[in-house]
Scaffold this motif. Structure first.
Motif, short mmCIF file in Angstrom:
data_model
loop_
_atom_site.label_atom_id
_atom_site.label_comp_id
_atom_site.label_asym_id
_atom_site.label_seq_id
_atom_site.Cartn_x
_atom_site.Cartn_y
_atom_site.Cartn_z
N SER A 1 -4.16 -7.62 -14.46
CA SER A 1 -4.64 -6.76 -13.19
C SER A 1 -5.57 -5.63 -13.75
CB SER A 1 -3.58 -6.16 -12.30
OG SER A 1 -4.13 -5.36 -11.19
N GLU B 1 -7.76 -15.01 -11.85
CA GLU B 1 -7.93 -14.08 -10.70
C GLU B 1 -8.46 -15.12 -9.56
OE1 GLU B 1 -10.69 -10.08 -9.87
OE2 GLU B 1 -11.75 -11.63 -11.15
N LYS C 1 -6.26 -11.65 -5.96
CA LYS C 1 -5.87 -10.33 -6.16
C LYS C 1 -4.42 -10.03 -5.60
CE LYS C 1 -9.79 -7.61 -7.17
NZ LYS C 1 -10.77 -6.53 -6.64
N GLN D 1 -0.57 -9.20 -7.31
CA GLN D 1 0.37 -8.16 -7.07
C GLN D 1 1.56 -8.66 -6.55
OE1 GLN D 1 -2.00 -6.33 -3.76
NE2 GLN D 1 -3.39 -5.34 -5.04
#
Length: 200
Positions: A22, A164, A169, A173
């Protein structure tokens, strides 16, 4: 072989690859694929160097400072628990704007390798793994596990753009928070073992 896989998984969790990914994606947003590859390889090399130093020099630090292994397990476990809580409840990594071209090489070591991959919690875990080696095979197995875990981290960073797109995203997470949960279990085990041996 079982020890190798177990140690590899433990080190991989300690390195927290998806939180590192990230941060990596955030800092290299305007980099070309070639630049991202060079940064990821340099980061992997820095992680290996830092990991080997912690693995072999932990005992010397303990002897120099007069620290007991079991007390360090408690302290290291608390640090790991804090890191795990931050992963679950806090930000997965420092959000920074992409850096200029002249500074791209410097981010490979700081902050990507240190402290994102090899932070206080990872350092504590690697030192403990190094201190618990009992035979030559155990030492070799642990070093191979460190190498394998770092290689997986490097490959993940090198394939950052594809990762990605694959995980998105939100997916990164979620995986980061799950990693935090596993890390909290490792931390709890370290604390309980340290307290039990210290009081016993």
């Amino acid at each position: 072989m079982e020890v190798f896989f177990a140690t590899s998984l433990k080190i991989l969790i300690l390195l927290n690859p998806f939180a590192v990914l990230s941060t990596f994606l955030s800092l290299t947003a305007d980099c070309t694929p070639g630049e991202r590859l060079r940064i990821s390889l340099k980061s992997g090399g820095a992680v290996i160097v830092a990991g080997v130093l912690l693995f072999f020099c932990g005992q010397s630090f303990f002897s120099l400072l007069g620290i007991d292994l079991h007390l360090f397990k408690v302290g290291g476990g608390v640090i790991l628990m804090i890191c795990a809580i931050r992963l679950v409840w806090g930000e997965s990594g420092p959000r920074k704007r992409a850096v200029p071209g002249g500074e791209r090489g410097s981010i490979a070591v700081v902050p990507i390798a240190i402290p994102m991959a090899v932070g206080p919690g990872t350092a504590a875990g690697l030192i403990l793994i190094g201190l618990e080696r009992e035979a030559v095979w155990t030492t070799i197995s642990s070093l191979l596990a460190l190498t394998a875990a770092t290689l997986l981290l490097t490959v993940l960073l090198a394939a950052g753009t594809q990762a990605e797109r694959l995980f998105r995203k939100e997916g990164i997470q979620v995986i980061t928070k799950l990693t935090g949960l596993f890390l909290s279990a490792i931390a709890a085990k370290m604390i309980l073992e340290g307290v039990r041996h210290s009081l016993g």
